[in-house]
Scaffold this active site. Structure first.
Site, mmCIF file in Angstrom:
data_model
loop_
_atom_site.group_PDB
_atom_site.id
_atom_site.type_symbol
_atom_site.label_atom_id
_atom_site.label_comp_id
_atom_site.label_asym_id
_atom_site.label_seq_id
_atom_site.Cartn_x
_atom_site.Cartn_y
_atom_site.Cartn_z
ATOM 1 N N GLY A 208 9.140 3.366 16.422
ATOM 2 C CA GLY A 208 8.500 4.755 16.480
ATOM 3 C C GLY A 208 6.917 4.587 16.923
ATOM 4 O O GLY A 208 6.264 3.599 17.412
ATOM 5 N N ASN A 209 6.375 5.687 16.564
ATOM 6 C CA ASN A 209 4.807 5.795 16.825
ATOM 7 C C ASN A 209 4.258 6.741 16.072
ATOM 8 O O ASN A 209 4.992 7.398 15.185
ATOM 9 C CB ASN A 209 4.571 5.932 18.499
ATOM 10 N N ARG A 210 2.795 6.801 15.865
ATOM 11 C CA ARG A 210 2.144 7.504 14.999
ATOM 12 C C ARG A 210 1.784 8.902 15.622
ATOM 13 O O ARG A 210 1.148 9.712 15.144
ATOM 14 C CB ARG A 210 0.860 6.706 14.931
#
Ligand code: PMT
Length: 404
Positions: A208-210
């Site tokens: 995933g990412n932030r």
């Protein structure tokens, strides 16, 4: 100019509301005031009545104008309702729909958009019940403005101060202008992607990412405030999503799901804004069972394959649509963003540096440069994501007017 109802409630910051009222009048707004009982202990109703040239609503049974029920007349008159300062008690009433005094009763009867400026002791603000009530207000579509940090009336520092009067007035002015412009995008369909995609490795793990979704949600709110219809395609987010009859929400997890959702809504869209942080790669295989540690095995490897580039796909499909992408860069911001503008056949790229503290991923602020075809880059200052979104919407409206 707008008809603004200012609700003053029992917080020590009530005295600043007098200056807010005056500043709004100076900007040409027609202002009427409602005070709770506690607020009247802090600022006299006579002062506010003589400033506004309107009686202050302090009593549900005061003589009516033109034979109307006074609080309903005031509620119906209102184009924008502002609670400044908002005490913990008043916020709790609003969150629960209580109407047990003139202020809460009038506000409950008001269909106009509402802004709330909480101001209280820092422990009161941090209390889980206050936080729960504030989240409820956001979910109900109320604009809740973050209190400031600094010296409190108690003599110690903390979060809970009313922001300085010019900042309060600026926020109200911005909202009032949006209201007055409401309808400028009434016949316009926006598709906006927000949040981060997640690419599963197995049923419990993902890449995933932030992204928090703050940037995309601010854009959706700006579009809705101008009367647009929004299809909001949301990946993983950590903020509340707008609730509006004009906002059609589509939840997705993976890039593939996001691509399908964009494809399904693109034909009827006028504007696509890809604010989501989309994975460029996904695992070639996703295990159907949780991958277990294996005795003696020190590493776990997986192959990554490219995902579909959704913005590029839209750039190829577009006919009359305005296609806007973002560029999240850690170096060579403008060169990389320019390349994305060309390679993805976008009409506009909003470039942001995601390596700096206080802007980019998950922060409340952003600093962006707008790249367009046949126009010089626009460098916008660091400002709240909502301010970036509002400025972007003003630019889009101009482009629509020019017939891009
Ligand atoms: O959500 P926040 O916490 O508020 O953070 C905001 C943000 C940093 C996520 C936002 O401002 C932002 O920059 N969004 C784009 C993030 C991104 O994926 O950038 P990129 O440079 O990798 O991609 C360029 C553009 O192509 C983006 O519009 C992206 O949505 C799109 N893209 C990327 C990969 C892919 N497979 N398909 C795409 O459509």
């Amino acid at each position: 100019m707008a008809r603004i109802a200012v609700y003053i409630t029992g917080s020590i910051a009530a005295y600043k509301a007098v200056e807010v009222v005056r500043a709004l009048q100076h900007r040409g707004h027609d202002v009427r005031v409602i005070e709770t009982k506690s607020a009247q202990q802090l600022v006299g109703a006579a002062t506010l009545a003589s400033l506004t040239k309107h009686p202050v609503m302090t009593d549900l049974w005061q003589p009516s104008r033109n034979g109307q029920v006074p609080h309903i007349e005031l509620a119906d008159w209102t184009q924008l309702a502002v609670v400044v300062p908002a005490s913990a008690d008043f916020i709790a009433k609003m969150a629960n729909g209580l109407a047990d005094d003139p202020a809460s009763t009038t506000l409950l009867a008001t269909a106009a958009p509402k802004m709330v400026f909480p101001a209280m002791n820092n422990h009161m603000l941090a209390n889980p019940s206050t936080q729960r009530n504030l989240r409820q207000l956001v979910d109900d579509g109320v604009a809740v403005i973050e209190p400031a940090e600094g010296l409190l009336a108690e003599g110690y520092s903390g979060k809970g101060r009313l922001p300085e009067v010019p900042a309060v007035v600026e926020q109200i002015q911005e909202k009032a202008e949006q209201l007055l412009h409401h309808g400028e995008l009434a016949d316009t369909n926006f598709v906006i992607t927000v949040g981060g995609t997640q690419e599963p490795l197995d049923p419990v793990r993902f890449i995933g990412n932030r992204s928090s979704g703050k940037m995309g949600v601010a854009i959706a709110r700006a579009a809705l405030s101008y009367g647009a219809k929004v299809t909001l395609i949301a990946g993983n987010v950590s903020v509340s999503l707008p609730k509006s009859v004009h906002c059609h929400l589509v939840r997705v997890q993976t890039t593939e799901e996001m691509a399908r959702a964009v494809q399904n809504s693109f034909a009827t869209a006028d504007v696509l804004i890809m604010a989501a942080a989309v994975a460029d790669f996904k695992p070639r295989h996703s295990a159907s069972h949780k991958v277990k540690k294996q005795k003696g095995r020190q590493d776990y490897q997986f192959d990554l394959v490219p995902t579909e580039d959704i913005l590029k796909m839209a750039g190829k499909m577009k006919k009359r649509q305005l296609v806007i992408g973002f560029a999240a860069e850690t170096d060579d911001l403008l060169q990389n963003a320019q390349r994305k503008l060309e390679q993805k056949n976008a009409d506009m790229i909003v470039a942001n540096d995601v390596s700096k503290a206080g802007i980019g991923f998950a922060s409340d602020d952003n600093q962006v440069t707008i790249l367009q075809r046949d126009a010089d880059p626009l460098n916008w200052p660091k400002q709240s994501k909502q301010a970036v979104a509002n400025q972007l919407m003003a630019l889009i409206i101009n482009k629509i007017k020019e017939g891009w």
